[in-house]
Enzyme design. Structure first.
Site, PDB file in Angstrom:
ATOM      1  N   ASP A 125      18.160  38.428 -50.302  1.00  0.00           N
ATOM      2  CA  ASP A 125      17.575  37.184 -50.810  1.00  0.00           C
ATOM      3  C   ASP A 125      18.251  36.725 -52.092  1.00  0.00           C
ATOM      4  OD1 ASP A 125      15.882  35.069 -51.357  1.00  0.00           O
ATOM      5  OD2 ASP A 125      14.246  36.335 -52.086  1.00  0.00           O
ATOM      6  N   ASP A 134      19.774  29.634 -50.980  1.00  0.00           N
ATOM      7  CA  ASP A 134      18.835  30.745 -50.824  1.00  0.00           C
ATOM      8  C   ASP A 134      18.940  31.384 -49.437  1.00  0.00           C
ATOM      9  OD1 ASP A 134      16.679  32.459 -50.752  1.00  0.00           O
ATOM     10  OD2 ASP A 134      15.191  30.976 -51.346  1.00  0.00           O
TER      11      ASP A 134
END
Length: 481
Positions: free
Chosen positions: A112, A304
Site C-alpha cells: 500500500d 495509491d
C-alpha cells in the site's frame, strides 16, 4: 518452420525450469541480492457470484475507506530485489509476502503506497482474523515489545494492538529492528484470507506508529542500488472463470525491471513535502473529449496501490460521466458512483504534468455488470478533508502503466507496459506465486548498520544465474522457432 512461442510463454518455461532446478529457493537469499529479486504479486478477485447488493455494499465500503484513510487523522551494502505479488479477488487488491522474526515466518501483506505502517494480525486476534496466519511474539527470539499502543481506522473497520520490534525480511532485504504493529483487534472483513496484514509504502510523515517504514529505512541506509521501487500489476477483472487468487505482477526495490516497460520513465516531482505519493492531475480526456482539469490543491492526487478504484471531486467526476452517453448517477448503495451502458467502451486518459498522457483500458473502467445492459464505472466521488489529496488514483489506473516511486528526488514516474507485461494479463497458465524466506538476506538496521558479509560471493552467483537464464531463453527460442 514451427510456430514461435510468445515471449511470455518463453518466460514461463524459463521460470518453471529454474524452479524445478532449485534456483527459485535461492531467490530470497544473500547469494542473489546483488542482481535484485522481484516480488511476485498476487491478485485478489471479487467473486463472480456477487449480487448487485453485494456490489453495493462493497462500493460504499470502498468510498468510506478512502475518506477515512485520507481524512487527515494519521498525518502527523546496496542491492535490489523483486517480490512476486498476488492478485486477489479480480483486481480488488494486490499482496506480497514478507517474513518476521527469528526463525523467520512468512506473512502475506497488502502492498500500500497510500499508508506508511506495517501491521500484522497477532495470535490474540480472533474476530476478524479467521483463517489467516497470525504472529506469535513468543515464537520469535528476536521480538521486543515496545509497550506502545497502536490503532489505525479505515472506513470499513479498525485494526488495533501494540507496537514491537523484530527482524523483517523481504525480497532479499532485512531490517533487523523494524517497528511494526501486532494487532489483536481487527474489524470483520478488513482482512481476507490468506492476507495477514498490510505493508505501508508511504513516507514516515503519515505513519500512525511514527516509525520509519521498512522501505524508507532500506533506502536511507544505502541498501538499494537505486532509490526507487516499482510496480507491475496484472488485470483479471471481468475475465471468465477467474480464481480468487491469480498472479499479480511484481514489486521491485532498488531497481527497474526494463523487461516490463518500453521507452523512458516519465517522472514528475511531488508538488508538496513527501507524505503521500502525490502528483497533480493536469489533464483529463474522456472519449477523446477534454474535461477541464482542476487546479491548485484540487488537482492533487495520491497514487495509491492499496486502492482499487479512482476517486475524485464530485464536480469533476460528474463532468467525466457527462461525456459518456446514457450514464447516470447511482442511488442507494451506489450513491457517489455512476452507471453507464455496457455496450459502451469508455477510454479515459490522465496527465500528471509530465510529457505524456496515460490511457485507462475500457476493461478497467468497467468495474462490473449490474444488469444485462447496465455497468458500474470505476471512477467515483469522494470528499477530501483538511490537507488530504482531492484525488485517489488506484489500481484502475495503475494496471495500465509501469509505475515507479522514487525517493530522491521525490517523484513518481510512469512508463508504457511492454508486450511481456501485457501478455500476463488474464493469463491462466501461470501458477500463483508462493512465499519464500531467504536464509541470509542483505541486512540494515534503523540505527544505520549495513550488513556486508558475502557481498562478493553474491555478485558472482547472481551474474552466473543471469547468464544461465539468458542462455536458456536463447536455447528455447532456437528450438521452438
Amino acid at each position: 518452420m514451427r510456430n514461435q512461442l510468445p515471449s511470455y510463454l518463453f518466460t514461463s518455461l524459463v521460470l518453471h525450469w529454474l524452479q524445478r532446478s532449485g534456483v527459485n529457493a535461492a531467490l530470497g537469499s544473500q547469494k542473489l541480492v546483488s542482481v535484485g529479486q522481484t516480488m511476485t504479486l498476487m491478485k485478489r478477485n471479487p467473486s463472480a457470484d456477487w449480487t448487485v447488493e453485494d456490489w453495493g455494499t462493497w462500493a460504499q465500503n470502498e468510498r468510506k475507506t478512502l475518506e477515512m484513510k485520507y481524512g487527515g487523522g494519521h498525518h502527523r551494502k546496496r542491492s535490489s530485489g523483486t517480490n512476486a505479488i498476488v492478485n486477489q479477488n479480480g483486481d480488488s487488491s494486490y499482496y506480497g509476502s514478507l517474513a518476521i522474526g527469528t526463525p523467520p515466518v512468512s506473512y502475506n501483506v497488502i502492498l500500500d503506497t497510500g499508508s506508511a505502517d506495517l501491521w500484522v494480525a497477532g495470535q490474540g486476534c480472533s474476530a476478524g482474523c479467521e483463517g489467516i496466519s497470525s504472529f506469535n511474539p513468543s515464537d520469535s527470539s528476536s521480538f521486543h515489545n515496545d509497550s506502545n499502543t497502536f490503532s489505525i481506522t479505515y472506513g470499513s473497520g479498525q485494526a488495533a494492538g501494540y507496537l514491537g520490534q523484530d527482524v523483517v525480511q523481504m525480497a532479499g532485504f532485512q531490517v533487523s529492528n523494524q517497528v511494526f504493529a501486532v494487532c489483536d483487534q481487527v474489524s470483520s472483513g478488513l482482512l481476507s484470507s490468506p492476507v495477514s496484514g498490510l505493508l505501508g509504502l508511504g513516507f514516515e510523515t503519515i505513519a500512525s506508529s511514527k516509525a520509519t517504514p521498512f522501505w524508507e529505512t532500506l533506502v536511507t541506509e544505502g541498501a538499494w542500488d537505486q532509490p526507487v521501487m516499482s510496480f507491475h500489476l496484472t488485470r483479471y477483472l471481468n475475465v471468465s472463470d477467474v480464481e480468487s487468487l491469480e498472479p499479480g505482477g511484481s514489486f521491485t526495490m532498488g531497481f527497474l525491471n526494463d523487461s516490463l516497460y518500453t521507452g523512458d520513465i516519465d517522472y514528475v516531482d511531488l508538488p508538496v513535502e513527501a507524505s503521500y505519493w502525490i502528483l497533480p492531475i493536469t489533464g483529463i480526456t474522456v472519449q477523446n473529449n477534454s474535461v477541464p482539469a482542476p487546479s491548485g490543491q484540487a488537482a492533487y492526487a495520491a497514487i495509491d496501490t492499496g486502492t482499487t478504484l479512482v476517486g475524485g471531486p464530485s464536480d469533476v467526476i460528474s463532468q467525466i460521466f457527462d461525456q459518456i452517453p446514457g450514464s447516470s448517477p447511482g442511488s442507494g448503495s451506489f450513491e457517489s458512483y455512476y452507471t453507464y451502458p455496457c455496450d459502451t467502451d469508455v477510454t479515459i486518459e490522465l496527465s500528471f504534468g509530465g510529457s505524456q498522457s496515460w490511457a485507462i483500458s475500457p476493461a478497467d473502467f468497467r468495474l462490473t455488470r449490474l444488469t444485462r445492459d447496465t455497468c458500474l464505472g470505476a471512477f467515483f466521488e469522494i470528499t477530501s478533508k483538511g490537507s488530504a489529496p482531492s484525488w485517489i488514483v488506484g489500481d484502475t489506473f495503475l494496471k495500465n502503466v509501469y509505475s515507479v516511486f522514487r525517493y530522491s528526488p521525490a517523484s513518481v514516474g510512469f512508463a508504457q507496459l511492454s508486450s511481456l507485461a501485457i501478455g500476463l494479463n488474464g493469463n491462466k497458465s501461470i501458477p500463483v506465486p508462493t512465499p519464500t524466506v531467504g536464509s541470509s538476506p542483505a541486512s540494515v538496521s534503523a540505527t544505520g548498520t549495513i550488513g556486508v558479509s558475502g557481498t562478493k560471493a553474491s555478485t558472482s552467483h547472481t551474474h552466473l544465474l543471469t547468464h544461465v537464464m539468458a542462455l536458456l531463453i536463447v536455447a528455447l527460442g532456437t528450438i521452438l522457432i
